[in-house]
Every structure is written in C-alpha cells, then in structure tokens.
Design a protein around this motif. Sequence first.
Motif, PDB file in Angstrom:
ATOM      1  N   THR A   1      22.859  24.809   3.649  1.00  0.00           N
ATOM      2  CA  THR A   1      22.737  25.887   4.623  1.00  0.00           C
ATOM      3  C   THR A   1      22.571  25.286   6.012  1.00  0.00           C
ATOM      4  OG1 THR A   1      20.331  26.000   4.433  1.00  0.00           O
ATOM      5  CG2 THR A   1      21.626  27.466   2.969  1.00  0.00           C
ATOM      6  N   THR A   2      22.818  26.095   7.014  1.00  0.00           N
ATOM      7  CA  THR A   2      22.625  25.650   8.395  1.00  0.00           C
ATOM      8  C   THR A   2      21.201  25.152   8.592  1.00  0.00           C
ATOM      9  OG1 THR A   2      24.279  27.221   9.163  1.00  0.00           O
ATOM     10  CG2 THR A   2      22.708  26.398  10.808  1.00  0.00           C
ATOM     11  N   GLU A   3      20.240  25.846   7.999  1.00  0.00           N
ATOM     12  CA  GLU A   3      18.836  25.456   8.144  1.00  0.00           C
ATOM     13  C   GLU A   3      18.577  24.074   7.552  1.00  0.00           C
ATOM     14  OE1 GLU A   3      19.358  29.722   8.505  1.00  0.00           O
ATOM     15  OE2 GLU A   3      19.893  28.401   6.856  1.00  0.00           O
TER      16      GLU A   3
ATOM     17  N   GLN B   1      25.355  27.177  -1.374  1.00  0.00           N
ATOM     18  CA  GLN B   1      24.743  26.176  -0.503  1.00  0.00           C
ATOM     19  C   GLN B   1      23.294  25.960  -0.903  1.00  0.00           C
ATOM     20  OE1 GLN B   1      25.482  28.285   3.229  1.00  0.00           O
ATOM     21  NE2 GLN B   1      26.810  26.590   3.847  1.00  0.00           N
TER      22      GLN B   1
ATOM     23  N   ASP C   1      19.490  25.518  -0.081  1.00  0.00           N
ATOM     24  CA  ASP C   1      18.603  25.963   0.977  1.00  0.00           C
ATOM     25  C   ASP C   1      17.334  25.101   0.986  1.00  0.00           C
ATOM     26  OD1 ASP C   1      17.010  26.922  -1.126  1.00  0.00           O
ATOM     27  OD2 ASP C   1      17.553  29.014  -0.780  1.00  0.00           O
TER      28      ASP C   1
END
Length: 189
Positions: A24-26, A133, A135
């Motif tokens: 994930t982007t995070e 994805q 996380d």
Amino acid sequence: MDGVYSDQGPPLAAAHPADDAHLTTEVRVVAASARRRAVRDGDALADTAHLLHSLLENDPDARAACDTPAGRAARVLGYLVQRSIGYGLRWRGSVEDSGALPVLPAAMPGWSPAAAAAFHTAVDLARQRGGAQADGIDLLHALAADPGCRAADVLRAAGLDPDDLHEAPGPVPGPRGVRDIRGDGTVGD
C-alpha cells in the motif's frame, strides 16, 4: 526490474520496497521513512527495528495493535529512539539476519536480510487474506512472525510478546501465532 524471490512466494515487483506495487502507499511511505532513518543513523542497511519505528510513527492501526495495554506503543517507541544512544548499540556495524525466515537468493539493496524477508512475508500474508497489497498490519505481523529479528527484540524489551500483539477485539489464531487484529478471519484464510 527483476523482483526478489522468497522460497515461499512470488517476487516483489521492484528491488526497493518503496517502489513496489504489492505494498500500500502507506507501507511504501514506511519503507522510505525506514531507509531515511537508517541513513540518518549511519547504518548501511535498514533493518526490522527501523521498519518497526517507521511503522509505529506512520500507521495508526499498527500503533494501536502495539498499545495493549495502553501506553505500550510509547514504550516501544522509547526503546527505538534509544537506538543510537543506548539500546541497540550492540547492533552497530552488524548485519541483521535472524535466520528464522527463508534466505532470499538475491539481496534487496539497502535492506537487512530479515527486513527484506519481512516485506516478502507481508506480501504473502496479504495474498493469503485475499488482499492485493500488503498493509501496515501485514507488515507488523511479518515482523512479529520472526522471533529472532531486531523488531521482535524491541517488542519483547518493551514488555510485549510478538505473538500476543493482536489482542484487539476478534483475534483469530493464524499461522506461526500471527493473528489478524482486524477481525476479518485468520490471516491464512
């Protein structure tokens, strides 16, 4: 770019986790932050303690999972902050490889073998739960699944058992004692 393969799963798409679409982007932000922290600390490789530090600073779900009992996440962060002035000095100049997870046949530049394995395990855990994805909770579970890594050492020093991090409502036992704190079933489902 060729991915790095683990013995148990598909490759990460990129040689650096901050560029990987399986995260994930995070988590990519966490990876970039951990790498910057390692450089700032003068460490050649980012390790699982760098990852845990960045994860707790950037992911509220991971921080909440480490905050049972209340205040425990702050204690974990306290140990991590002491890395360069006390706790963790014994790690200076050494490469983290707990040996608990499968050896990767190719290195992930800038990452300890245990940190690289944690990313692979997080992607595997995401796929097992049906996610596209990994996380922050997947990454936390991956760090907790390696009892010999530096992140697990920090968690234990702060009074947390890596296998018991997941005391949020609805924990369900999963592989290697890792449980899904989101309550959406066993991680291996």
